[in-house]
Scaffold this active site. Structure first.
Site, PDB file in Angstrom:
ATOM      1  CD  GLU A 181      -0.341   2.945   3.558  1.00  0.00           C
ATOM      2  OE1 GLU A 181      -0.095   2.016   4.342  1.00  0.00           O
ATOM      3  OE2 GLU A 181       0.513   3.787   3.213  1.00  0.00           O
ATOM      4  CE  LYS A 222      -2.260  -1.165   3.769  1.00  0.00           C
ATOM      5  NZ  LYS A 222      -1.894  -2.590   3.964  1.00  0.00           N
ATOM      6  CB  THR A 223       3.594   2.392   2.222  1.00  0.00           C
ATOM      7  OG1 THR A 223       2.839   2.265   3.424  1.00  0.00           O
ATOM      8  CG2 THR A 223       4.495   3.601   2.328  1.00  0.00           C
TER       9      THR A 223
END
Length: 464
Positions: A165, A121-122
């Site tokens: 995110e 995600k990051t």
């Protein structure tokens, strides 16, 4: 476009303001003109970065830190019910807002892209933030890690796009209503909140169901859990689904990922036409993340060719295979990987870029619950390294679980043929690594806890 402050958030107080998610929201609110205050358990570069934005940051938690004039108290799921500032908020009848609700409020009136998945995600959120900024689209963004400096995990932009995110760990991503959602993968993790894969699927289905009418779900065609999610979503909703990957069934097919040292050259086929671009971090999984970012941007109307070129501007995010430095011919790299799939992906990426160099890993397990459920798989992942040092479990928000220690990982690693050493004293690691490392080696500090602090210590010891 300049959204105003959400109702009752002009004087917010954050409990745990230094956390990755919390600090980003605090920063955006400060940039929008809010009088931000908060507390954190320890001093940090993030706390200093927030002060530079005009925020008041207290160290330690105490009822007196909460000002009477605060309009709300923002918390994450990690804040315990007996926190003195939370108790004081109840006494003063100050509304308590979950971090995810605060983030959802910041997206109001904008075009949100929400990036979800068990891993990646990051990185994917960062890729979007960097590339859209490079194109002059001035996005707002909230990321779970720093791009290039403390406090760079969030920004209030003047454009209409908001990249966020979306954290599935506590189901808080159900609060968002994105125009575009990405699901990179779906695996069993966060065992304190999810008891089975069925619960994971149900949670991601709810998230997908929050996409606004006419919106798009971008989802992997290669990862087993994502494929099952796609089947469920297509059967249950009218949302537009775009799949990507190396699978022949993918709507947008990745036809090649070629290693180029610490970069990759990626080719995708969109509407029958090939498109080749560079990803400036190594590894197949990062290439897939970049393609997901590409498709999310094009779903909002950004031309694919322009966005592909801009993705080359991304050079990484802190703790995602971040080069910390080199001393005595030894490179030290930091990895946030803490789930076996992430560990395997990062070790394979480093192995592919390292050639004949030895890879030495300093691994710190994260959470007792995760170690209990996935410790064996963590040990098997460490077999990809030449040698590993395994630290005690970083507890984060959890209390110890009887019988759950790093020995679970160590035993599994040795059973898989790995050379692994237990080290209970984190302060001794730099000396241990200095005794192991030789010129040409790569040292990887790995885990979601404070193992990241060891990189500079190792470099300093190697230099002397």
């Amino acid at each position: 476009m300049t959204p105003g402050l959400p109702t009752a958030m002009d004087r917010p107080h954050f409990i745990g303001i230094g956390g990755a998610g919390m600090s980003g929201i605090a920063k955006i609110l400060a940039q929008r003109g809010a009088a931000v205050a908060g507390s954190d358990s320890r001093e940090s570069a993030t706390a200093e970065a927030l002060r530079a934005q005009g925020a008041t940051v207290h160290i330690g938690h105490a009822a007196g830190h909460l000002a009477d004039e605060a309009t709300c108290v923002v918390v994450s799921s990690a804040i315990r019910a007996d926190n003195p500032e939370l108790l004081r908020a109840a006494e003063l009848d100050i509304p308590v807002v979950h971090r995810s609700d605060a983030l959802a409020a910041l997206m109001t009136g904008l075009r949100p892209i929400a990036v979800a998945g068990t891993h990646g995600k990051t990185t994917t959120t960062s890729m979007l933030a960097v590339s859209l900024s490079a194109l002059g689209l001035a996005p707002s963004y909230a990321i779970g890690g720093d791009l290039d400096a403390p406090g760079s995990n969030a920004h209030h932009g003047e454009g209409e796009i908001f990249v966020a995110e979306a954290d599935e760990s506590d189901r808080s991503f159900h609060r968002y209503a994105p125009e575009v959602a990405i699901v990179l993968n779906a695996e069993l993790d966060h065992h304190a909140n999810y008891a089975s894969m069925e619960e994971i699927f149900e949670s991601f289905e709810i998230f997908a169901g929050k996409i606004v009418p006419g919106g798009t779900l971008v989802v992997s065609a290669d990862q087993e859990g994502a494929v099952e999610l796609t089947r469920r979503v297509r059967a249950a909703s009218g949302v537009r689904v775009v799949t990507y990957g190396e699978s022949a069934d993918a709507d947008v097919r990745i036809t090649s990922v070629l290693p180029r040292g610490l970069s990759s050259e990626v080719t995708v086929e969109i509407d029958g036409d090939p498109l080749t671009f560079t990803v400036s971090v190594p590894g197949r999984h990062y290439a897939h993340n970049a393609v997901a970012a590409l498709l999310a941007g094009t779903a909002l109307g950004v031309p694919a060719g322009e966005l592909a070129a801009a993705l080359g501007k991304y050079t990484g995010v802190k703790r995602r295979l971040q080069l910390k430095g080199e001393a005595a011919g030894v490179q030290v790299i930091d990895s946030y990987a803490h789930h076996p799939t992430e560990m395997t992906a990062d070790l394979e990426a480093i192995r592919g870029a390292a050639g004949d160099s030895r890879i030495l890993v300093v691994f710190q397990p994260h959470l007792f619950s995760r170690t209990q459920e996935l410790g064996k798989e963590m040990g098997q992942a460490l077999a990809l390294a030449d040698s590993s040092v395994v630290l005690d479990i970083y507890p984060a928000r959890e209390d110890p679980v009887p019988g759950v220690t790093s020995e679970i990982i160590i035993a599994a690693a040795r059973a898989a043929g790995a050379d692994v050493t237990a080290e209970h004293d984190k302060g001794a690691v730099a000396e241990v690594i200095a005794g192991m490392a030789k010129p040409g080696d790569l040292v990887l500090t790995m885990g979601a806890g404070d193992v990241t602090d060891l990189g500079p210590q190792i470099l300093d010891r190697l230099a002397h």
